[in-house]
Enzyme design. Sequence first.
Site, short mmCIF file in Angstrom:
data_model
loop_
_atom_site.label_atom_id
_atom_site.label_comp_id
_atom_site.label_asym_id
_atom_site.label_seq_id
_atom_site.Cartn_x
_atom_site.Cartn_y
_atom_site.Cartn_z
N HIS A 1 5.41 -5.80 -52.45
CA HIS A 1 5.75 -7.01 -53.21
C HIS A 1 7.00 -6.83 -54.08
O HIS A 1 7.57 -7.81 -54.54
CB HIS A 1 4.55 -7.47 -54.06
N ASP B 1 0.03 -3.05 -49.54
CA ASP B 1 1.14 -3.34 -50.44
C ASP B 1 2.06 -2.13 -50.60
O ASP B 1 2.51 -1.81 -51.70
CB ASP B 1 0.63 -3.80 -51.81
N GLY C 1 7.08 -4.47 -63.69
CA GLY C 1 8.19 -3.55 -63.48
C GLY C 1 7.73 -2.15 -63.15
O GLY C 1 8.47 -1.36 -62.57
N ASN C 2 6.47 -1.81 -63.52
CA ASN C 2 5.89 -0.53 -63.12
C ASN C 2 5.44 -0.53 -61.67
O ASN C 2 5.16 0.53 -61.11
CB ASN C 2 4.67 -0.18 -63.99
N SER C 3 5.37 -1.70 -61.06
CA SER C 3 4.90 -1.81 -59.68
C SER C 3 5.71 -0.90 -58.77
O SER C 3 6.93 -0.91 -58.76
CB SER C 3 5.01 -3.25 -59.18
N GLY D 1 -13.59 -3.38 -33.34
CA GLY D 1 -13.94 -4.63 -32.67
C GLY D 1 -15.32 -5.14 -33.00
O GLY D 1 -16.04 -5.63 -32.12
N VAL D 2 -15.73 -5.01 -34.27
CA VAL D 2 -17.00 -5.58 -34.71
C VAL D 2 -16.79 -6.29 -36.04
O VAL D 2 -15.85 -5.99 -36.78
CB VAL D 2 -18.09 -4.51 -34.89
N ILE E 1 -18.74 -6.77 -39.63
CA ILE E 1 -19.75 -5.97 -40.31
C ILE E 1 -19.98 -6.46 -41.74
O ILE E 1 -19.18 -7.23 -42.28
CB ILE E 1 -19.34 -4.48 -40.36
#
Length: 485
Positions: free
Chosen positions: A117, A147, A218-220, A276-277, A279
């Site tokens: 992001h 992310d 800004g720490n992201s 492919g299930v 759950i």
Amino acid sequence: MAPLTGSLTARLKSGTILALALSAGLAVSLPAPVLAFGAPESFAELADQISPSVVNITTSSVVSRPSEGGPIVPEGSPLEDFFRDFGNPGNQGPQRSEALGSGFVISEDGYIVTNNHVIEGADEITIEFFGGEKLPAKLIGTDKQTDIAVLKVEASKPLPFVSFGNSDLARVGDWVVAMGNPLGQGFSVSAGIVSARNRELSGTYDDYLQTDAAINRGNSGGPLFNMDGQVIGVNTAILSPTGGSIGIGFSMASNVVTKVVDQLKEFGETRRGWLGVRIQDVTPDIAEAMGLAKAHGALVTDVPDGPSKEAGLLAGDVIQQFNGQEVRDAGDLTRRVADAPVGQAVPVIISREGKTETLQVTLGRREEAEGGAVQTSGEKPGQAEAGELQLMGLTLAPVNEATRQRFGLGGDMSGLVVTGVDQSSEAWSKGLREGDVLLEASQQPLTRLQDLKDRVEAAKEAGRKSVLLRFSRGGDQRFLALQIG
């Protein structure tokens, strides 16, 4: 001599009893001492060591501006009348917008990790290093699910970098240090502890460390370090009613990040395994209804066309182990499957009708499966009887042409449709609603109202307190257990 205090007297009596017990040769069990370690005298040495590897990230992109009307101001703002009187000063048109974030260097040849992001939608990315040098960066790959994004810069000399640590070794209470560019103020260090582990927010592969180290806008994308200077998390989000840090921050665990980073570096995209299930978790009441010893594993709710169907998995199976590792819950299984190599045949241990079986499933690729529509198989409806049944707080009717039209059910749907729910019932509190379709009871298909009554009676005769139901809502299928008391 001064009199003994009560607490001291108690300690002496306790010591006397202990001495007597030991002299008598009796085994004495004492509580283990609780160890508490003080805060480091200073984080300065660690900060000096890791700072050169942390970077500020500036992104630039072109955004559209309205060609008519004035700036957007909150309704009721004192500025509202001003802009209404003086209007828009001119046609703004597209404008360039800048955003700030953080990241860290993971190799001397210039690979950098940050949040997706932070750089999403950017057409220019600039990296500022601790010493003030700035370099343009190229986007290598991104993963929206976790992310995470990987960038690359071309530098004239080897760059200082940091290594990933093992986030599974991080304990609640361990000291951690966060670094980044909070609120655009430049390089900054904050310290705290690991507040919690294995947090899930909204993503399929979420595995966050929670920390009270100050994390702000800004720490992201910045790193969360342990006391050995290893990255054990990527600072991603905060929980805050104000937009500023209140001591609840989340860092994506390094053991998730490293696998994503390796794939982005190698392929420019992720390549996750696909079982492919569909759950869900095994809750205590579901475990009781199924006769399971404990509530653990992942309950299969639907098996569309794909690897699991080919291997023989069925709705109602409980996946207990995947590739030799115990499965705690649905999220745990999802992460383990994603980490497994595409095309690999893995053993899957399931519980089915009280017996354990091992199936070999050759994993597909999740990204390819999600790229196309997955068709689910459904039973063709038979001739169902008319009428309604009231049971366990539910009013039920067979799926027929009338109920299909009333509730918008597909032509391949069969079962018992919920036409009403008593709002004081357990069924209501557990989320069953009008229009849901019961497909199975006790893992046996339902086509007639009598089928459900028979399943409930059989559960009572078996001494069970609840019956396991499988239901469909909008094409999604789930299990729940209702008491039959």
